[in-house]
Design an enzyme around this catalytic site. Structure first.
Site, PDB file in Angstrom:
ATOM      1  N   ASP A   1       0.873  -1.004   0.127  1.00 57.45           N
ATOM      2  CA  ASP A   1       0.244   0.069   0.237  1.00 57.45           C
ATOM      3  C   ASP A   1       1.107   0.994  -0.025  1.00 57.45           C
ATOM      4  OD1 ASP A   1      -2.553   1.317   0.386  1.00 57.45           O
ATOM      5  OD2 ASP A   1      -2.571   1.491   1.917  1.00 57.45           O
TER       6      ASP A   1
ATOM      7  N   CYS B   1     -20.561  -9.838  -7.250  1.00 58.73           N
ATOM      8  CA  CYS B   1     -21.442  -9.001  -6.277  1.00 58.73           C
ATOM      9  C   CYS B   1     -23.092  -8.991  -6.767  1.00 58.73           C
ATOM     10  CB  CYS B   1     -20.970  -7.405  -6.166  1.00 58.73           C
ATOM     11  SG  CYS B   1     -19.912  -6.916  -5.431  1.00 58.73           S
TER      12      CYS B   1
ATOM     13  N   CYS C   1     -26.988  -7.021  -6.046  1.00 60.89           N
ATOM     14  CA  CYS C   1     -26.346  -6.345  -4.942  1.00 60.89           C
ATOM     15  C   CYS C   1     -25.862  -4.967  -4.031  1.00 60.89           C
ATOM     16  CB  CYS C   1     -25.835  -7.228  -3.125  1.00 60.89           C
ATOM     17  SG  CYS C   1     -25.308  -7.001  -1.913  1.00 60.89           S
TER      18      CYS C   1
ATOM     19  N   CYS D   1     -13.974   4.254   8.810  1.00 57.13           N
ATOM     20  CA  CYS D   1     -14.686   3.666   8.574  1.00 57.13           C
ATOM     21  C   CYS D   1     -14.801   2.154   7.816  1.00 57.13           C
ATOM     22  CB  CYS D   1     -16.124   4.951   8.035  1.00 57.13           C
ATOM     23  SG  CYS D   1     -18.077   4.307   7.251  1.00 57.13           S
TER      24      CYS D   1
ATOM     25  N   CYS E   1     -19.406   0.167   4.727  1.00 54.44           N
ATOM     26  CA  CYS E   1     -19.443  -0.559   3.651  1.00 54.44           C
ATOM     27  C   CYS E   1     -18.823  -1.967   3.513  1.00 54.44           C
ATOM     28  CB  CYS E   1     -18.442   0.131   2.267  1.00 54.44           C
ATOM     29  SG  CYS E   1     -16.969   0.270   2.229  1.00 54.44           S
TER      30      CYS E   1
ATOM     31  N   CYS F   1     -21.982  -6.036   3.829  1.00 52.01           N
ATOM     32  CA  CYS F   1     -21.617  -7.087   2.705  1.00 52.01           C
ATOM     33  C   CYS F   1     -21.370  -8.110   2.925  1.00 52.01           C
ATOM     34  CB  CYS F   1     -19.940  -6.817   2.157  1.00 52.01           C
ATOM     35  SG  CYS F   1     -19.172  -7.841   0.822  1.00 52.01           S
TER      36      CYS F   1
END
Length: 348
Positions: free
Chosen positions: A131, A185, A188, A238, A241, A245
């Protein structure tokens, strides 16, 4: 002879939960970055535009690269999701509870790379990143078979979910690749519907300027008024999301000591976090990813969270003098303290 199978096996021995290999090719998803930057979705993260050319292809990072070894590491621990936490608790993104993943995983990747060099019959060039490098790591992780890029923009593995740290080794070795992860996904849209600030402007597209993670970590100035209430009691990052899932319900969790919550960051009350002296805050976040927000940024975030919490003890603490809390006097922090006071008065 060093094989893909050998590398994956040793990666698991080093603590990686997933390991796959993608060819160092050009993939269609890599072309999305220029448009995303042009829309201004990077916000103040100017560094993303500065190295956009290198991010377009890993062969611009390691000339002659032929393979990308992608790794995934579960970081979730056995703590309740934010929806089950008390309203006076400071919400800290799960990835930041333990040690800084950049340092921990870079050490493990360096160990994997050293092992590869010792066993390879041919010399090769390579770079390892966690990262930090100019690499669109989710794209290569998808083509390495680790999962797919979900509508919440996270990499989702069908068995492990999305609580994953990603890392990669870009190298000039010609390794057997894995099969690309396929999108699962379906219809959804829970993540898009759950985002408090509407930061997921369309499936797989994030406007960072609205994202609570961006606002509480990368954004250095005043939190825009229109997003303060939506921040609720988030003080660093946060997870909403990801929490909603279906692939994270029930969640997978890790027992790795590196990711276990530090005592000071283990579901702390907002009032306790606010009263904590600067020296204790620095000690609590030493060697943690939370250092990225800077101390004044954390105080700013806690002030907003207190205003949203409705906790009378925490609101009262805003008016107290706390020995060793010089960062509270930072003009940026004072602005948000005043907002929190007004918010509390209007609620009471």
């Amino acid at each position: 002879m060093l094989t893909s199978s050998d590398i994956k096996h040793h990666a698991r021995e080093l603590g990686f939960d997933l390991c796959g290999i993608a060819r160092a090719d050009h993939y269609p998803e890599l072309d999305c970055l220029p448009d995303w930057l042009a829309r201004g979705y990077a916000g103040e993260m100017a560094w993303m535009a500065r190295n956009a050319d290198r991010r377009a292809d890993v062969r611009n990072v390691v000339p002659g690269a032929r393979s990308v070894i992608a790794t995934g590491t579960i970081y979730n621990t056995n703590r309740p999701y934010s929806e089950l936490q008390a309203p006076d608790v400071a919400r800290i993104s799960r990835y930041a509870w333990g040690d800084d993943y950049h340092d921990v995983l870079k050490q493990r990747l360096d160990g994997l790379l050293a092992w590869m060099r010792a066993r390879s019959a041919e010399p090769f060039e390579a770079r390892a990143y966690v990262d930090t490098g100019p690499v669109q790591e989710r794209v290569y992780a998808q083509y390495a078979g680790l999962g797919w890029i979900g509508k919440n923009t996270c990499l989702i593995n069908p068995e492990l979910g999305s609580w994953l740290f990603l890392g990669e080794i870009i190298c000039t070795l010609d390794l057997d690749p894995d099969t690309q992860g396929l999108e699962q996904c379906g219809s959804c849209t829970r993540c898009l519907e759950a985002c408090p600030t509407g930061a997921l402007v369309e499936p797989g597209v994030l406007d960072s300027r609205r994202c609570i993670s961006y606002l509480t970590i990368e954004h250095r100035g005043s939190i825009p008024d229109e997003h303060r209430e939506a921040m609720a009691t988030h003080v660093y990052g946060c997870d909403i999301c990801q929490e909603v899932c279906p692939y994270n319900r029930p969640p997978t969790s890790s027992t790795d000591a590196a990711w276990q919550p530090r005592a000071a960051l283990d579901l702390p009350r907002l009032v306790d976090l606010w009263r904590r002296p600067d020296a204790e805050m620095r000690a609590a976040t030493r060697g943690s990813a939370m250092r990225r927000a800077k101390l004044a940024g954390l105080r700013r975030n806690v002030a907003v969270a207190i205003g949203n919490s409705g906790d009378p003890d925490a609101v009262a603490a805003l008016d107290e003098h706390h020995e060793g809390c010089q960062s509270v006097e930072d003009p940026l922090v004072r602005e948000h303290v005043e907002w929190a006071r007004r918010k509390a008065r209007s609620a009471f």
